[in-house]
Design a protein around this motif. Structure first.
Motif, PDB file in Angstrom:
ATOM      1  N   ARG A 145      37.079  42.687  24.790  1.00 40.45           N
ATOM      2  CA  ARG A 145      37.489  43.563  25.888  1.00 40.45           C
ATOM      3  C   ARG A 145      38.114  42.716  26.981  1.00 40.45           C
ATOM      4  O   ARG A 145      37.685  41.576  27.233  1.00 40.45           O
ATOM      5  N   ASP A 146      39.139  43.248  27.642  1.00 39.32           N
ATOM      6  CA  ASP A 146      39.773  42.491  28.718  1.00 39.32           C
ATOM      7  C   ASP A 146      38.873  42.498  29.951  1.00 39.32           C
ATOM      8  O   ASP A 146      37.787  43.091  29.963  1.00 39.32           O
ATOM      9  N   THR A 147      39.317  41.824  31.001  1.00 41.69           N
ATOM     10  CA  THR A 147      38.469  41.663  32.190  1.00 41.69           C
ATOM     11  C   THR A 147      38.163  42.994  32.868  1.00 41.69           C
ATOM     12  O   THR A 147      37.121  43.146  33.508  1.00 41.69           O
ATOM     13  N   SER A 148      39.056  43.968  32.716  1.00 41.97           N
ATOM     14  CA  SER A 148      38.821  45.279  33.332  1.00 41.97           C
ATOM     15  C   SER A 148      37.842  46.116  32.507  1.00 41.97           C
ATOM     16  O   SER A 148      37.236  47.066  33.012  1.00 41.97           O
ATOM     17  N   GLY A 149      37.708  45.781  31.237  1.00 42.27           N
ATOM     18  CA  GLY A 149      36.825  46.536  30.361  1.00 42.27           C
ATOM     19  C   GLY A 149      37.458  47.811  29.817  1.00 42.27           C
ATOM     20  O   GLY A 149      36.850  48.526  29.027  1.00 42.27           O
ATOM     21  N   ARG A 150      38.701  48.090  30.226  1.00 42.09           N
ATOM     22  CA  ARG A 150      39.358  49.338  29.813  1.00 42.09           C
ATOM     23  C   ARG A 150      40.146  49.193  28.520  1.00 42.09           C
ATOM     24  O   ARG A 150      40.399  50.183  27.835  1.00 42.09           O
ATOM     25  N   PHE A 151      40.562  47.960  28.206  1.00 41.21           N
ATOM     26  CA  PHE A 151      41.408  47.742  27.034  1.00 41.21           C
ATOM     27  C   PHE A 151      40.830  46.630  26.163  1.00 41.21           C
ATOM     28  O   PHE A 151      39.901  45.908  26.566  1.00 41.21           O
ATOM     29  N   LEU A 152      41.427  46.504  24.980  1.00 38.15           N
ATOM     30  CA  LEU A 152      41.052  45.446  24.042  1.00 38.15           C
ATOM     31  C   LEU A 152      42.194  44.447  23.926  1.00 38.15           C
ATOM     32  O   LEU A 152      43.370  44.808  23.998  1.00 38.15           O
ATOM     33  N   VAL A 153      41.840  43.189  23.712  1.00 39.45           N
ATOM     34  CA  VAL A 153      42.833  42.132  23.506  1.00 39.45           C
ATOM     35  C   VAL A 153      42.334  41.229  22.386  1.00 39.45           C
ATOM     36  O   VAL A 153      41.163  41.279  21.998  1.00 39.45           O
ATOM     37  N   ALA A 154      43.253  40.394  21.876  1.00 36.55           N
ATOM     38  CA  ALA A 154      42.889  39.417  20.845  1.00 36.55           C
ATOM     39  C   ALA A 154      42.876  38.031  21.476  1.00 36.55           C
ATOM     40  O   ALA A 154      43.778  37.664  22.241  1.00 36.55           O
ATOM     41  N   ALA A 155      41.846  37.262  21.157  1.00 39.80           N
ATOM     42  CA  ALA A 155      41.718  35.927  21.734  1.00 39.80           C
ATOM     43  C   ALA A 155      41.024  35.012  20.733  1.00 39.80           C
ATOM     44  O   ALA A 155      40.251  35.466  19.878  1.00 39.80           O
ATOM     45  N   THR A 156      41.330  33.709  20.869  1.00 37.38           N
ATOM     46  CA  THR A 156      40.661  32.714  20.041  1.00 37.38           C
ATOM     47  C   THR A 156      39.324  32.379  20.677  1.00 37.38           C
ATOM     48  O   THR A 156      39.265  31.993  21.856  1.00 37.38           O
ATOM     49  N   LEU A 157      38.249  32.548  19.924  1.00 35.65           N
ATOM     50  CA  LEU A 157      36.898  32.374  20.449  1.00 35.65           C
ATOM     51  C   LEU A 157      36.196  31.206  19.769  1.00 35.65           C
ATOM     52  O   LEU A 157      36.346  30.999  18.570  1.00 35.65           O
ATOM     53  N   HIS A 158      35.441  30.479  20.599  1.00 39.47           N
ATOM     54  CA  HIS A 158      34.564  29.459  20.038  1.00 39.47           C
ATOM     55  C   HIS A 158      33.177  30.033  19.793  1.00 39.47           C
ATOM     56  O   HIS A 158      32.437  29.546  18.942  1.00 39.47           O
ATOM     57  N   ASP A 159      32.876  31.067  20.547  1.00 40.48           N
ATOM     58  CA  ASP A 159      31.592  31.752  20.389  1.00 40.48           C
ATOM     59  C   ASP A 159      31.873  33.199  19.965  1.00 40.48           C
ATOM     60  O   ASP A 159      32.304  34.021  20.769  1.00 40.48           O
ATOM     61  N   ARG A 160      31.623  33.501  18.706  1.00 39.87           N
ATOM     62  CA  ARG A 160      31.937  34.833  18.181  1.00 39.87           C
ATOM     63  C   ARG A 160      31.028  35.921  18.757  1.00 39.87           C
ATOM     64  O   ARG A 160      31.308  37.106  18.594  1.00 39.87           O
ATOM     65  N   ASP A 161      29.995  35.531  19.420  1.00 43.64           N
ATOM     66  CA  ASP A 161      29.139  36.546  20.050  1.00 43.64           C
ATOM     67  C   ASP A 161      29.867  37.272  21.169  1.00 43.64           C
ATOM     68  O   ASP A 161      29.455  38.359  21.593  1.00 43.64           O
TER      69      ASP A 161
END
Length: 267
Positions: free
Chosen positions: A146-162
């Motif tokens: 979820r993006d910083t606003s919590g209203r939308f979804l985005v794709a990002a590279t994560l080191h922590d999948r949680d």
């Protein structure tokens, strides 16, 4: 000495006989009244009524239904079984109907998928939850969050999948060969809702999991797996898929430059 027959005299006699016969025929033709000159008296009214009654009776015996384009054979439940093309104003009798129904060579109608844009008042009953708490990655191994606003979804590279969003997938019944599902953020009432091409996927809050979806088809996606990848095509917007794009929200797209190849990762 024997006398040689005169062939020309015989031919002359034959010609004279034929001419006389022809002359008699011509005279007979002149004396005979022409068919087209014949005059008939009007048919009496009682005879006319009888004639019309007979005609109506005969017509009812020979034909009961008239179709202008095609004829179909349906079952008691209303399902179309067979179809026959007919010429204009061709009459169909009960015997014809029975023959068509029993003829193994008649054209059998195969079920076909109706284009979504022509589907009206289609209902999708809920079956069950198919998957719980899974992650969605794209082909670049970016996870959906979820993006910083919590209203939308985005794709990002994560080191922590949680940090990745967890989804639940609900399965619905369909007359189509495809498999409609909903995607809900786990432990919430937020469902992914498809929009037009290029527009961000919305998170729509629902009071509960819809038992039957008729109008809210934005919540439904046709789920298809190809190899290790998964694809989610919008029911409301055909040929548009859930997609990711660098520095952009999760949105609806038909393909490149957006990424529509996703992967379900389950714990």
């Amino acid at each position: 000495m024997a006398q040689v027959p005169d062939l020309f005299e015989d031919l002359k006699n034959c010609y004279s006989e034929n001419e006389e016969y022809s002359s008699k025929i011509d005279q007979l033709s002149l004396n005979q009244k022409s068919f087209y000159d014949a005059c008939y008296d009007p048919l009496p009214k009682d005879r006319m009524d009888q004639f019309l009654s007979l005609s109506t009776s005969e017509t009812s015996k020979t034909s009961q239904l008239t179709y202008k384009e095609s004829m179909v054979v349906v079952s008691a439940s209303g399902k179309i079984l067979k179809k026959r093309r007919l010429s204009f104003n061709q009459f169909i009798t009960n015997d014809d109907l029975e023959t068509i129904a029993n003829d193994p060579e008649e054209e059998i109608l195969q079920p076909t998928s109706v284009p979504y844009s022509f589907q009206g008042n289609v209902s999708y009953p809920f079956m069950r939850v198919l998957k719980r708490h899974f992650i969605l990655d794209d082909s670049l191994h970016q996870s959906i969050i979820r993006d910083t606003s919590g209203r939308f979804l985005v794709a990002a590279t994560l080191h922590d999948r949680d940090q990745a969003v967890k989804f639940d997938m609900g399965g619905y019944k369909s007359d189509d060969l495809k498999f409609p599902v909903t995607l809900r953020i786990s432990d919430t009432r937020l469902f992914l809702s498809a929009q037009k091409e290029g527009e961000p996927v919305l998170l729509k809050e629902m009071p509960e999991t819809p038992k039957t979806i008729t109008d809210e088809t934005n919540l439904l996606f046709f789920w298809e797996s190809k190899g290790s990848m998964d694809y989610f095509e919008s029911v409301a917007h055909p040929k548009l898929f859930i997609a990711t794009k660098e520095e952009y929200q999760v949105h609806m797209a038909s393909g490149h430059p957006s990424i529509i190849d996703l992967q379900i990762l389950e714990n």
